[in-house]
Design a protein around this motif. Structure first.
Motif, PDB file in Angstrom:
ATOM      1  N   ARG A 264       6.892 -33.476 -21.927  1.00 40.58           N
ATOM      2  CA  ARG A 264       8.058 -33.957 -21.212  1.00 40.58           C
ATOM      3  C   ARG A 264       8.261 -33.166 -19.925  1.00 40.58           C
ATOM      4  NH1 ARG A 264      12.966 -36.721 -22.041  1.00 40.58           N
ATOM      5  NH2 ARG A 264      11.733 -37.933 -23.472  1.00 40.58           N
ATOM      6  N   SER A 292      18.063 -38.546 -21.930  1.00 40.58           N
ATOM      7  CA  SER A 292      17.510 -39.013 -23.205  1.00 40.58           C
ATOM      8  C   SER A 292      16.340 -39.934 -22.891  1.00 40.58           C
ATOM      9  CB  SER A 292      18.574 -39.780 -23.986  1.00 40.58           C
ATOM     10  OG  SER A 292      18.856 -40.974 -23.314  1.00 40.58           O
ATOM     11  N   ASP A 293      15.559 -40.257 -23.941  1.00 41.06           N
ATOM     12  CA  ASP A 293      14.430 -41.167 -23.747  1.00 41.06           C
ATOM     13  C   ASP A 293      14.907 -42.460 -23.113  1.00 41.06           C
ATOM     14  OD1 ASP A 293      12.831 -39.324 -24.865  1.00 41.06           O
ATOM     15  OD2 ASP A 293      12.664 -40.313 -26.813  1.00 41.06           O
ATOM     16  N   GLU A 294      16.049 -42.917 -23.644  1.00 48.64           N
ATOM     17  CA  GLU A 294      16.612 -44.196 -23.218  1.00 48.64           C
ATOM     18  C   GLU A 294      16.872 -44.206 -21.710  1.00 48.64           C
ATOM     19  OE1 GLU A 294      17.857 -47.926 -24.596  1.00 48.64           O
ATOM     20  OE2 GLU A 294      17.340 -46.255 -25.919  1.00 48.64           O
ATOM     21  N   ASN A 314      12.499 -47.980 -26.684  1.00 51.93           N
ATOM     22  CA  ASN A 314      12.392 -47.107 -25.519  1.00 51.93           C
ATOM     23  C   ASN A 314      11.847 -45.727 -25.856  1.00 51.93           C
ATOM     24  OD1 ASN A 314      13.124 -48.862 -23.578  1.00 51.93           O
ATOM     25  ND2 ASN A 314      15.303 -48.348 -23.633  1.00 51.93           N
ATOM     26  N   VAL A 315      12.073 -45.294 -27.096  1.00 52.46           N
ATOM     27  CA  VAL A 315      11.574 -43.981 -27.494  1.00 52.46           C
ATOM     28  C   VAL A 315      10.050 -43.984 -27.475  1.00 52.46           C
ATOM     29  CG1 VAL A 315      11.566 -42.259 -29.308  1.00 52.46           C
ATOM     30  CG2 VAL A 315      13.614 -43.619 -28.906  1.00 52.46           C
ATOM     31  N   CYS A 318       8.721 -44.263 -23.941  1.00 52.11           N
ATOM     32  CA  CYS A 318       8.813 -42.976 -23.263  1.00 52.11           C
ATOM     33  C   CYS A 318       7.661 -42.075 -23.681  1.00 52.11           C
ATOM     34  CB  CYS A 318      10.142 -42.340 -23.600  1.00 52.11           C
ATOM     35  SG  CYS A 318      10.534 -40.987 -22.545  1.00 52.11           S
ATOM     36  N   ARG A 319       7.333 -42.110 -24.980  1.00 50.76           N
ATOM     37  CA  ARG A 319       6.234 -41.286 -25.472  1.00 50.76           C
ATOM     38  C   ARG A 319       4.913 -41.708 -24.832  1.00 50.76           C
ATOM     39  NH1 ARG A 319       4.089 -42.082 -31.362  1.00 50.76           N
ATOM     40  NH2 ARG A 319       6.263 -41.799 -31.906  1.00 50.76           N
ATOM     41  N   GLU A 322       4.734 -40.401 -21.382  1.00 52.52           N
ATOM     42  CA  GLU A 322       4.504 -38.953 -21.416  1.00 52.52           C
ATOM     43  C   GLU A 322       3.041 -38.637 -21.689  1.00 52.52           C
ATOM     44  OE1 GLU A 322       6.769 -36.777 -24.340  1.00 52.52           O
ATOM     45  OE2 GLU A 322       8.605 -37.368 -23.342  1.00 52.52           O
TER      46      GLU A 322
END
Lengths: 445, 198
Positions: A264, A292-294, A314-315, A318-319, A322
């Motif tokens: 991150r 936040s991820d969102e 969204n989590v 996001c991963r 990343e």
């Protein structure tokens, strides 16, 4: 003279058999170049768990064993050939062992072993051991890998398999792949085998495959740092990345804590360095870390114009971003250090392609024949068929090209290409061409 | 693969080179080949040091291996054998570094007469292990500092420094430092390498 030779071959076979019986830890086989039998010694060498055969006797041994096998056990017509039975099993095993050690590229002989395993004349576990021995000398022998796959399939047919047994089988298999990949660069067969075993384990109920995904992800990163042009391993790495996306949220956060949220932080840093200048993004790097991820996804991709009501994870999104940006960083670092390696540039194409497809996916767009079209939502198929292939209006296309993530990626690539070009790396030009004409970004670059 | 197989410190005498200290990592070779490979690496290193002028650097490509040689003005020489993906710059910086430390550890007056048994220089195996991953080691020791002015001469093959009519095969056959076993190993390796490989 010939009788002498026969006696010699019989002796060699017996010695090899003895070593293999006595030493369960036997880990390597090799043929040692020795011109002639100067001392009247056995040509079978056994040192530190390694089995060696002096080269002068190989011809005699191979001819003798191969012709006996062919005459007796592979005779034509088939009814004349001897079937494996309790009477000849031992003899047949000896012949097969030595012939396959010398020349493992004989599929008929491997098939004979399969027949013997099915009739319980050979143990599956000792067969795994034997094929490992073969691979120690010929790490690219596909027949041996194929035999292992067959054995494992047979073993996994047993649904009562205990989880610790599965664990040890998995570890052994991965270890064998390690050895083979190390012995021979760009070993397609060993990496392919590794992918196969992981896919097999995916279907296994008593096995924690997610842990393996993370382990292999970590392993391939370390391996690639030292094998910078192993294109087979780059392919495996891509397989690992896809697997990482399947890992559950809890599992991933444990790993993320383990590496201290490194991914991150480096993503945020990259973002900070490459934010488009014309768009005034208020957030500073310190602010972004608290997102936040969102909200990070919202910032990077803004809103989606999907019409259906499917929720977007969204989590996970996001991963993915990343992980891929981490990969991009890693790739840049290696390219800077080792320079001019084609395999790494091709891996970069994969990463960029993945990132762009994530964006297309997010905006509900597909690329067909070089133009962007609206796609239906993969989950609910809500979009009316009439709309499906309609070319999107320019406005929709601009939406993806103006989102923050896209601009960050393009800026990152541009800066990197320029830097490499100055260093005299011709692949930089090719990478730019790839982005322009294959990814179809000619208008926006 | 990025790998260092051997590190050697040699002294270039008037007629021939002598090995003062050496360290090898031959795990990737089959057990029965290791002694021959080691003998071979020593033989080639010696030969190449003899054919490198004082105060110059050379790198040779030979098959899948790279041989980096640096002979200093005071005839102390260093050799690093790696695969061809190992960065040249790191290889030569490492040799320089090792030779500097060797000079500090062993007085120059002993060089001409010393041999491997009498020289005490335990740092070599440590360097060999640490520089297996040049990227980490480079970051660790910060030897980013540019290499000295000596230019590295790059050769595509060892043949480039052999005299006219001289062949590596003949040199191997004539050599007294190689055992029968190693010579045979060399011949077989030649044969197996010549066939196509996928």
């Amino acid at each position: 003279m010939d009788e002498d030779k026969f006696a010699l071959v019989e002796k060699v076979m017996k010695d090899v058999d003895n070593v293999m019986m006595k030493n369960a830890e036997l880990c390597a086989f090799d043929i040692v170049p020795v011109e002639a039998n100067f001392q009247n010694k056995s040509p079978v060498l056994h040192l530190e768990n390694c089995l060696g055969l002096e080269s002068w006797c190989v011809k005699h041994v191979y001819m003798y064993c191969y012709s006996e096998l062919m005459d007796k056990y592979f005779a034509k017509p088939k009814r004349k050939a001897q079937k494996p039975s309790s009477v000849n099993a031992e003899r047949l095993t000896r012949l097969l062992n030595i012939t396959l050690l010398i020349n493992p590229e004989l599929n008929s002989l491997w098939n004979k072993r399969r027949e013997m395993v099915l009739n319980c004349f050979l143990q599956k576990s000792s067969e795994l051991q034997f094929s490992k021995l073969v691979l120690s000398r010929k790490p690219k022998c596909n027949d041996a890998f194929a035999y292992r796959r067959w054995l494992l399939k047979e073993i996994f047919k047993d649904s009562t398999l205990q989880s610790n047994h599965i664990n040890s089988l998995a570890n052994d298999e991965i270890y064998v792949c390690d050895l083979a990949s190390d012995k021979s660069a760009n070993n397609y067969h060993s990496w392919n085998h590794r992918i196969w075993i992981i896919n097999l384990l995916k279907k296994c109920k008593n096995f924690d495959v997610q842990f393996l995904f993370i382990k292999e992800y970590d392993f391939s990163e370390r391996w690639l740092a030292k094998h910078v042009s192993d294109y087979s391993c780059f392919h495996y790495r891509q397989f690992c990345i896809e697997n990482i996306f399947l890992v559950s949220v809890e599992r991933w956060s444990t790993f993320d804590n383990h590496i201290n949220g490194y991914n991150r932080r480096s993503l945020i840093k990259t973002l900070g360095n490459n934010f488009p200048k014309d768009i005034t993004v208020q957030a500073s790097e310190a602010d972004l870390l608290t997102y936040s991820d969102e909200s990070l996804v919202n910032l990077l991709l803004s809103y989606s114009n999907k019409k259906c009501n499917c929720t977007v994870d969204n989590v996970l999104l996001c991963r993915k971003i990343e992980v891929l940006f981490h990969e991009l960083d890693l790739n840049s670092e290696l390219l800077r250090f080792y320079k001019y390696h084609e395999a790494m540039w091709y891996h970069r194409r994969f990463i960029v392609h993945k990132l762009i497809s994530i964006m297309y996916d997010h905006f509900g767009i597909n690329r067909q024949n070089g133009s962007l079209v609206k796609s239906s939502c993969g989950k609910c198929n809500l979009d009316a068929t009439s709309e499906r292939n309609a070319k999107i209006v320019r406005y929709d296309g601009n939406r993806i090209y103006s989102c923050v993530l896209f601009n960050v990626l393009m800026n990152y690539e541009k800066v990197f290409i320029d830097e490499r070009r100055i260093d005299g790396d011709n692949y930089a030009d090719r990478h730019e061409k790839y982005l322009r004409f294959i990814e179809g970004l000619n208008n926006v670059m | 693969m990025v790998k260092v197989y051997a590190l050697l410190v040699l002294y270039k005498g008037v007629n021939s080179g002598t090995v003062l200290k050496s360290a090898y990592d031959l795990q990737s070779f089959s057990f029965f080949q290791r002694s021959s490979v080691q003998e071979f690496m020593m033989f080639v290193s010696k030969t190449m040091v003899e054919r490198t002028q004082a105060a110059s650097r050379q790198s040779f490509k030979e098959g899948e291996y790279m041989l980096h040689v640096y002979v200093r003005a005071d005839n102390l020489a260093g050799v690093l054998i790696s695969d061809h993906e190992y960065p040249n710059r790191v290889a030569h910086t490492l040799i320089t570094k090792i030779l500097d430390e060797f000079t500090a550890a062993v007085p120059a007056s002993n060089w001409a007469t010393a041999d491997e048994a009498s020289v005490d220089f335990p740092l070599l195996p440590q360097y060999l292990a640490r520089y297996q991953n040049p990227k980490e080691a480079d970051a660790l020791t910060k030897i980013q500092s540019e290499l000295d002015e000596t230019k590295i001469i790059l050769h595509d093959t060892i043949k480039a420094v052999l005299e006219r009519g001289e062949k590596l095969d003949d040199m191997v056959a004539k050599s007294e430092s190689l055992t029968m076993h190693s010579k045979l190993f060399y011949k077989t390796a030649r044969k197996t390498n010549s066939c196509c490989n996928f």
